[in-house]
Design a protein around this motif. Structure first.
Motif, short mmCIF file in Angstrom:
data_model
loop_
_atom_site.label_atom_id
_atom_site.label_comp_id
_atom_site.label_asym_id
_atom_site.label_seq_id
_atom_site.Cartn_x
_atom_site.Cartn_y
_atom_site.Cartn_z
N PHE A 47 -12.84 -24.40 -24.01
CA PHE A 47 -11.99 -25.46 -24.53
C PHE A 47 -12.00 -25.42 -26.06
O PHE A 47 -13.02 -25.08 -26.66
CB PHE A 47 -12.47 -26.83 -24.07
CG PHE A 47 -12.19 -27.12 -22.62
CD1 PHE A 47 -10.90 -27.42 -22.19
CD2 PHE A 47 -13.21 -27.10 -21.68
CE1 PHE A 47 -10.63 -27.68 -20.87
CE2 PHE A 47 -12.95 -27.36 -20.35
CZ PHE A 47 -11.66 -27.66 -19.94
N GLU A 48 -10.88 -25.77 -26.66
CA GLU A 48 -10.88 -26.01 -28.10
C GLU A 48 -11.71 -27.26 -28.34
O GLU A 48 -11.52 -28.29 -27.69
CB GLU A 48 -9.46 -26.23 -28.61
CG GLU A 48 -9.39 -26.47 -30.11
CD GLU A 48 -8.00 -26.77 -30.61
OE1 GLU A 48 -7.86 -27.04 -31.81
OE2 GLU A 48 -7.06 -26.74 -29.79
N ALA A 49 -12.66 -27.18 -29.25
CA ALA A 49 -13.58 -28.31 -29.45
C ALA A 49 -13.94 -28.45 -30.93
O ALA A 49 -14.00 -27.47 -31.67
CB ALA A 49 -14.84 -28.13 -28.62
N LYS A 50 -14.19 -29.70 -31.33
CA LYS A 50 -14.66 -30.01 -32.68
C LYS A 50 -15.92 -30.86 -32.56
O LYS A 50 -15.98 -31.78 -31.73
CB LYS A 50 -13.60 -30.75 -33.48
CG LYS A 50 -12.36 -29.92 -33.81
CD LYS A 50 -11.39 -30.72 -34.64
CE LYS A 50 -10.12 -29.93 -34.94
NZ LYS A 50 -10.38 -28.77 -35.81
N GLN A 51 -16.92 -30.55 -33.38
CA GLN A 51 -18.16 -31.32 -33.37
C GLN A 51 -18.06 -32.40 -34.44
O GLN A 51 -18.26 -32.15 -35.63
CB GLN A 51 -19.37 -30.41 -33.62
CG GLN A 51 -20.69 -31.11 -33.40
CD GLN A 51 -21.88 -30.18 -33.55
OE1 GLN A 51 -21.73 -29.03 -33.98
NE2 GLN A 51 -23.06 -30.65 -33.17
N LEU A 52 -17.75 -33.62 -33.99
CA LEU A 52 -17.51 -34.71 -34.91
C LEU A 52 -18.00 -36.02 -34.31
O LEU A 52 -18.03 -36.19 -33.09
CB LEU A 52 -16.00 -34.87 -35.17
CG LEU A 52 -15.28 -33.82 -36.03
CD1 LEU A 52 -13.78 -34.11 -35.98
CD2 LEU A 52 -15.79 -33.85 -37.45
#
Length: 230
Positions: A47-52
């Protein structure tokens, strides 16, 4: 052109199930997860993911929460207080966005809705998604968009069987609510095995006793008629 962009906040177990179903339905998914382990798992699952963290409004703005090309925002943390805060923040930044949040108790439903969610889902509705993947029936698969995105009155209801009622003593596989009540049986919670949920698709021919709880999917009017009949 259909807008299929969705943002999922958290990669909890429930979020993982929803993400996989939405991918099968050809939605474009962005996962937002602060926890290192869960963020890594989302990436491993392709999956496209961002750690935020979404406790900061600027991070919400940076991921495009104010854009009009987002179909829906899912708020699926295991922490109800975080879900509440993020739902409030997202609604404050985007008055028109469809917000779908999770609630683990009926008591929390109204609070989440007041915070700005358009739709509140519960774990049994996630069970409905799981069953529809297992069965591969087009009719059931087409209900996914109704459960998650539409304003329709499709609901998942827990119905406790009373002594002497219609299904007291009936075997599980003999239940067919589709033709008479326009409902789908998802499964049953056995009162004597409180930690075991038996999916209707499992093929187990469980004998229903009073005190057991049926989990049923359908339109609210049909559910009301069914409960009245019981």
């Amino acid at each position: 052109m259909t807008n299929n962009n969705v943002i999922i906040f958290s990669y909890s177990k429930i979020a993982q199930q929803i993400a996989k179903v939405l991918r099968e339905k050809q939605y474009n998914i962005l996962i937002i997860e602060e926890d290192e382990k869960l963020f890594t798992q989302a990436k491993k699952d392709n999956f496209e993911a961002k750690q935020l963290s979404l406790m900061d409004d600027q991070n919400l703005i940076d991921i495009g929460i104010q854009n009009k090309n987002i179909k829906a925002f899912f708020c699926l943390s295991d922490d109800k207080n975080i879900n509440l805060f993020v739902t409030l923040s997202v609604r404050n930044l985007n008055k028109d966005l469809k917000i779908i949040s999770i609630s683990f108790t009926k008591e929390d439903n109204d609070t989440i809705l007041l915070a700005g969610a358009n739709k509140v889902i519960n774990p049994h509705e996630i069970g409905a998604l799981r069953i529809s993947r297992l069965l591969h029936k087009p009719l059931i698969l087409n209900m996914l968009d109704n459960i998650l995105f539409s304003e329709s009155n499709i609901e998942v209801e827990e119905i406790t069987i009373k002594e002497g009622s219609l299904f007291d003593g009936v075997f599980f596989k003999d239940i067919n609510l589709a033709s008479k009540f326009n409902l789908i049986v998802l499964g049953i919670q056995d009162k004597e095995i409180s930690d075991k949920f038996i999916f209707h698709s499992s093929g187990q021919n469980h004998k229903i006793d009073h005190g057991d709880t049926l989990v049923v999917l359908g339109y609210s009017n049909d559910l009301r008629k069914f409960k009245k009949t019981l």
